[in-house]
Motif scaffolding. Structure first.
Motif, PDB file in Angstrom:
ATOM      1  N   ARG A  10       0.429  -8.770   1.344  1.00 42.43           N
ATOM      2  CA  ARG A  10      -0.769  -8.397   0.604  1.00 42.43           C
ATOM      3  C   ARG A  10      -1.683  -9.609   0.490  1.00 42.43           C
ATOM      4  NH1 ARG A  10      -0.999  -4.438  -4.319  1.00 42.43           N
ATOM      5  NH2 ARG A  10      -2.630  -3.596  -2.956  1.00 42.43           N
ATOM      6  N   THR A  11      -2.962  -9.378   0.697  1.00 43.36           N
ATOM      7  CA  THR A  11      -3.933 -10.458   0.530  1.00 43.36           C
ATOM      8  C   THR A  11      -4.079 -10.774  -0.952  1.00 43.36           C
ATOM      9  OG1 THR A  11      -5.148  -9.788   2.505  1.00 43.36           O
ATOM     10  CG2 THR A  11      -6.336 -11.127   0.902  1.00 43.36           C
ATOM     11  N   ILE A  12      -4.114 -12.040  -1.266  1.00 44.92           N
ATOM     12  CA  ILE A  12      -4.273 -12.447  -2.660  1.00 44.92           C
ATOM     13  C   ILE A  12      -5.734 -12.292  -3.079  1.00 44.92           C
ATOM     14  CG2 ILE A  12      -4.106 -14.364  -4.286  1.00 44.92           C
ATOM     15  CD1 ILE A  12      -1.824 -15.465  -2.613  1.00 44.92           C
ATOM     16  N   ILE A  13      -5.943 -11.605  -4.212  1.00 39.91           N
ATOM     17  CA  ILE A  13      -7.294 -11.437  -4.749  1.00 39.91           C
ATOM     18  C   ILE A  13      -7.509 -12.470  -5.847  1.00 39.91           C
ATOM     19  CG2 ILE A  13      -8.879  -9.888  -5.930  1.00 39.91           C
ATOM     20  CD1 ILE A  13      -7.513  -7.548  -4.676  1.00 39.91           C
ATOM     21  N   ARG A  14      -8.580 -13.226  -5.734  1.00 38.45           N
ATOM     22  CA  ARG A  14      -8.844 -14.288  -6.702  1.00 38.45           C
ATOM     23  C   ARG A  14     -10.185 -14.074  -7.405  1.00 38.45           C
ATOM     24  NH1 ARG A  14      -6.741 -16.933  -2.158  1.00 38.45           N
ATOM     25  NH2 ARG A  14      -4.839 -18.160  -2.540  1.00 38.45           N
ATOM     26  N   ASP A  15     -10.160 -14.159  -8.702  1.00 40.81           N
ATOM     27  CA  ASP A  15     -11.383 -14.246  -9.502  1.00 40.81           C
ATOM     28  C   ASP A  15     -12.365 -13.096  -9.299  1.00 40.81           C
ATOM     29  OD1 ASP A  15     -10.435 -16.734 -10.394  1.00 40.81           O
ATOM     30  OD2 ASP A  15     -11.348 -17.743  -8.663  1.00 40.81           O
ATOM     31  N   VAL A  16     -11.855 -11.880  -9.103  1.00 43.99           N
ATOM     32  CA  VAL A  16     -12.757 -10.734  -9.014  1.00 43.99           C
ATOM     33  C   VAL A  16     -12.227  -9.613  -9.894  1.00 43.99           C
ATOM     34  CG1 VAL A  16     -13.602 -11.234  -6.700  1.00 43.99           C
ATOM     35  CG2 VAL A  16     -11.562  -9.831  -6.970  1.00 43.99           C
ATOM     36  N   LYS A  17     -13.146  -8.853 -10.456  1.00 47.14           N
ATOM     37  CA  LYS A  17     -12.787  -7.702 -11.266  1.00 47.14           C
ATOM     38  C   LYS A  17     -13.566  -6.491 -10.769  1.00 47.14           C
ATOM     39  CE  LYS A  17     -11.781 -10.357 -15.478  1.00 47.14           C
ATOM     40  NZ  LYS A  17     -12.115 -10.534 -16.923  1.00 47.14           N
ATOM     41  N   GLY A  18     -12.929  -5.347 -10.797  1.00 44.70           N
ATOM     42  CA  GLY A  18     -13.593  -4.145 -10.334  1.00 44.70           C
ATOM     43  C   GLY A  18     -12.657  -3.291  -9.507  1.00 44.70           C
ATOM     44  N   THR A  19     -13.215  -2.492  -8.644  1.00 47.76           N
ATOM     45  CA  THR A  19     -12.411  -1.532  -7.884  1.00 47.76           C
ATOM     46  C   THR A  19     -11.952  -2.133  -6.553  1.00 47.76           C
ATOM     47  OG1 THR A  19     -14.403  -0.557  -6.891  1.00 47.76           O
ATOM     48  CG2 THR A  19     -13.587   0.428  -8.942  1.00 47.76           C
ATOM     49  N   PHE A  20     -11.268  -3.258  -6.653  1.00 46.89           N
ATOM     50  CA  PHE A  20     -10.809  -3.951  -5.455  1.00 46.89           C
ATOM     51  C   PHE A  20      -9.325  -3.666  -5.201  1.00 46.89           C
ATOM     52  CE2 PHE A  20     -14.389  -6.379  -7.049  1.00 46.89           C
ATOM     53  CZ  PHE A  20     -15.149  -6.545  -5.893  1.00 46.89           C
ATOM     54  N   VAL A  21      -8.980  -3.529  -3.923  1.00 42.53           N
ATOM     55  CA  VAL A  21      -7.598  -3.343  -3.509  1.00 42.53           C
ATOM     56  C   VAL A  21      -7.276  -4.399  -2.464  1.00 42.53           C
ATOM     57  CG1 VAL A  21      -5.936  -1.811  -2.377  1.00 42.53           C
ATOM     58  CG2 VAL A  21      -7.637  -0.866  -3.963  1.00 42.53           C
ATOM     59  N   ALA A  22      -6.168  -5.077  -2.622  1.00 41.85           N
ATOM     60  CA  ALA A  22      -5.788  -6.115  -1.671  1.00 41.85           C
ATOM     61  C   ALA A  22      -5.376  -5.498  -0.341  1.00 41.85           C
ATOM     62  CB  ALA A  22      -4.621  -6.928  -2.235  1.00 41.85           C
ATOM     63  N   PRO A  23      -5.898  -5.984   0.776  1.00 48.86           N
ATOM     64  CA  PRO A  23      -5.413  -5.537   2.077  1.00 48.86           C
ATOM     65  C   PRO A  23      -3.898  -5.649   2.143  1.00 48.86           C
ATOM     66  CG  PRO A  23      -7.395  -6.825   2.358  1.00 48.86           C
ATOM     67  CD  PRO A  23      -7.025  -6.936   0.908  1.00 48.86           C
ATOM     68  N   THR A  24      -3.255  -4.590   2.606  1.00 44.76           N
ATOM     69  CA  THR A  24      -1.802  -4.466   2.494  1.00 44.76           C
ATOM     70  C   THR A  24      -1.179  -3.991   3.798  1.00 44.76           C
ATOM     71  OG1 THR A  24      -2.068  -3.877   0.153  1.00 44.76           O
ATOM     72  CG2 THR A  24       0.051  -3.362   1.171  1.00 44.76           C
ATOM     73  N   ILE A  25      -0.009  -4.541   4.125  1.00 47.43           N
ATOM     74  CA  ILE A  25       0.788  -4.066   5.260  1.00 47.43           C
ATOM     75  C   ILE A  25       2.073  -3.455   4.731  1.00 47.43           C
ATOM     76  CG2 ILE A  25       2.112  -4.714   7.305  1.00 47.43           C
ATOM     77  CD1 ILE A  25       0.177  -6.912   7.855  1.00 47.43           C
ATOM     78  N   ILE A  26       2.379  -2.239   5.222  1.00 55.12           N
ATOM     79  CA  ILE A  26       3.617  -1.559   4.858  1.00 55.12           C
ATOM     80  C   ILE A  26       4.369  -1.204   6.136  1.00 55.12           C
ATOM     81  CG2 ILE A  26       4.603   0.539   3.824  1.00 55.12           C
ATOM     82  CD1 ILE A  26       2.214   0.565   1.906  1.00 55.12           C
ATOM     83  N   GLU A  27       5.637  -1.553   6.201  1.00 58.78           N
ATOM     84  CA  GLU A  27       6.442  -1.263   7.395  1.00 58.78           C
ATOM     85  C   GLU A  27       7.039   0.136   7.307  1.00 58.78           C
ATOM     86  OE1 GLU A  27       9.473  -3.793  10.183  1.00 58.78           O
ATOM     87  OE2 GLU A  27       9.895  -3.747   8.028  1.00 58.78           O
ATOM     88  N   VAL A  28       6.940   0.885   8.409  1.00 56.83           N
ATOM     89  CA  VAL A  28       7.496   2.241   8.479  1.00 56.83           C
ATOM     90  C   VAL A  28       8.253   2.388   9.797  1.00 56.83           C
ATOM     91  CG1 VAL A  28       5.707   3.281   7.038  1.00 56.83           C
ATOM     92  CG2 VAL A  28       5.367   3.139   9.517  1.00 56.83           C
ATOM     93  N   LYS A  29       9.014   3.475   9.909  1.00 60.45           N
ATOM     94  CA  LYS A  29       9.753   3.728  11.150  1.00 60.45           C
ATOM     95  C   LYS A  29       8.876   4.390  12.205  1.00 60.45           C
ATOM     96  CE  LYS A  29      14.273   4.133   8.910  1.00 60.45           C
ATOM     97  NZ  LYS A  29      15.430   5.032   8.633  1.00 60.45           N
ATOM     98  N   GLY A  30       7.914   5.188  11.754  1.00 61.00           N
ATOM     99  CA  GLY A  30       7.048   5.872  12.700  1.00 61.00           C
ATOM    100  C   GLY A  30       6.110   6.814  11.997  1.00 61.00           C
ATOM    101  N   MET A  31       5.480   7.711  12.758  1.00 58.44           N
ATOM    102  CA  MET A  31       4.509   8.647  12.210  1.00 58.44           C
ATOM    103  C   MET A  31       5.104   9.524  11.125  1.00 58.44           C
ATOM    104  SD  MET A  31       1.438   8.309  13.437  1.00 58.44           S
ATOM    105  CE  MET A  31       0.750   9.866  12.894  1.00 58.44           C
ATOM    106  N   GLU A  32       6.390   9.814  11.233  1.00 58.31           N
ATOM    107  CA  GLU A  32       7.020  10.712  10.257  1.00 58.31           C
ATOM    108  C   GLU A  32       7.020  10.130   8.844  1.00 58.31           C
ATOM    109  OE1 GLU A  32      10.284   8.184  12.169  1.00 58.31           O
ATOM    110  OE2 GLU A  32       8.477   9.276  12.810  1.00 58.31           O
TER     111      GLU A  32
END
Length: 234
Positions: free
Chosen positions: A91-113
């Motif tokens: 996850r990207t670290i978010i610094r010194d901001v407030k509001g509707t921000f979401v940290a860029p995130t990577i999630i590992e999965v097995k596949g499309m399922e």
């Protein structure tokens, strides 16, 4: 996006960052799941995570900002709830901001399922595959029913042709990012559950909205002169 072992990892990372996280992932064509051949899975992920660390999340009015906010509080809360249900690889670290921000995130999965629905935000799923499983990867993507955009990173012509001929998507981008089609130059539209009718911006766009009708009128049957038709009376 499918990445095979012949791809240039540096280019892959640049294109993934743009495709998954630009506009905070709020594009219909944004990258949602990344398939990486297992031979280069670890180094590609490592470089991708390092690139994410350099992303700056904040006010999009600032030139230094890479990732802006999502559309509203409800969107932010829904995305964060989804992330909380999984185990993010990065996850990207978010610094010194407030509001509707979401940290860029990577999630590992097995596949499309494992990806049951679209997360409309800066969330990227990653999965690995073996070289001999390429056909199966394309098949599972097709079976999802959605077919707007797909990316392919490969320097093997036979692989490019195989994916081009078997992927049921409206737009296939090879060795480039997956967003930002130029209307009037790159016609844009999907297939299956992503289909919206004609592809916007193409030469056949306007005629697809038209209805062609034929009008045949035997004027002799109504007392007219043979071969004469007064268009003013139509």
């Amino acid at each position: 996006m499918i990445v095979d072992s012949s791809a240039l990892i540096e280019q892959v990372v640049d294109d993934v960052i743009v495709s998954a996280f630009q506009s905070a992932g709020q594009r219909c064509s944004a990258l949602r799941i990344l398939f990486i051949q297992e031979d280069i899975y670890v180094p590609t992920l490592q470089m991708l995570r390092e690139a994410m660390e350099a992303l700056r999340v904040g006010d999009p009015a600032q030139l230094s900002t890479d990732v802006g906010p999502v559309i509203d509080d409800a969107a932010r809360d829904a995305i964060e709830a989804y992330v909380a249900q999984h185990s993010p690889l990065s996850r990207t670290i978010i610094r010194d901001v407030k509001g509707t921000f979401v940290a860029p995130t990577i999630i590992e999965v097995k596949g499309m399922e494992d990806v049951k629905s679209e997360v409309f935000g800066p969330v990227l799923h990653v999965a690995r595959f073996k070289a001999q499983e390429l056909d199966q990867v394309v098949r599972t993507i097709n079976q999802s029913g959605y077919g707007l955009t797909m990316g392919l990173q490969s320097r093997i012509e036979s692989t490019i042709e195989k994916v081009r001929s078997t992927a049921r998507v409206g737009n296939l981008y090879v060795n480039r990012n997956m967003i930002g089609a130029v209307v009037g130059v790159q016609p844009f539209g999907g297939e299956g559950l992503s289909g919206t009718g004609p592809k916007a911006g193409g030469p056949y766009y306007l005629p697809r909205f038209a209805v062609e009708r034929t009008f045949s009128y035997n004027i002799t049957a109504s007392g007219g002169n043979v071969g004469l038709l007064n268009l003013e009376d139509m």
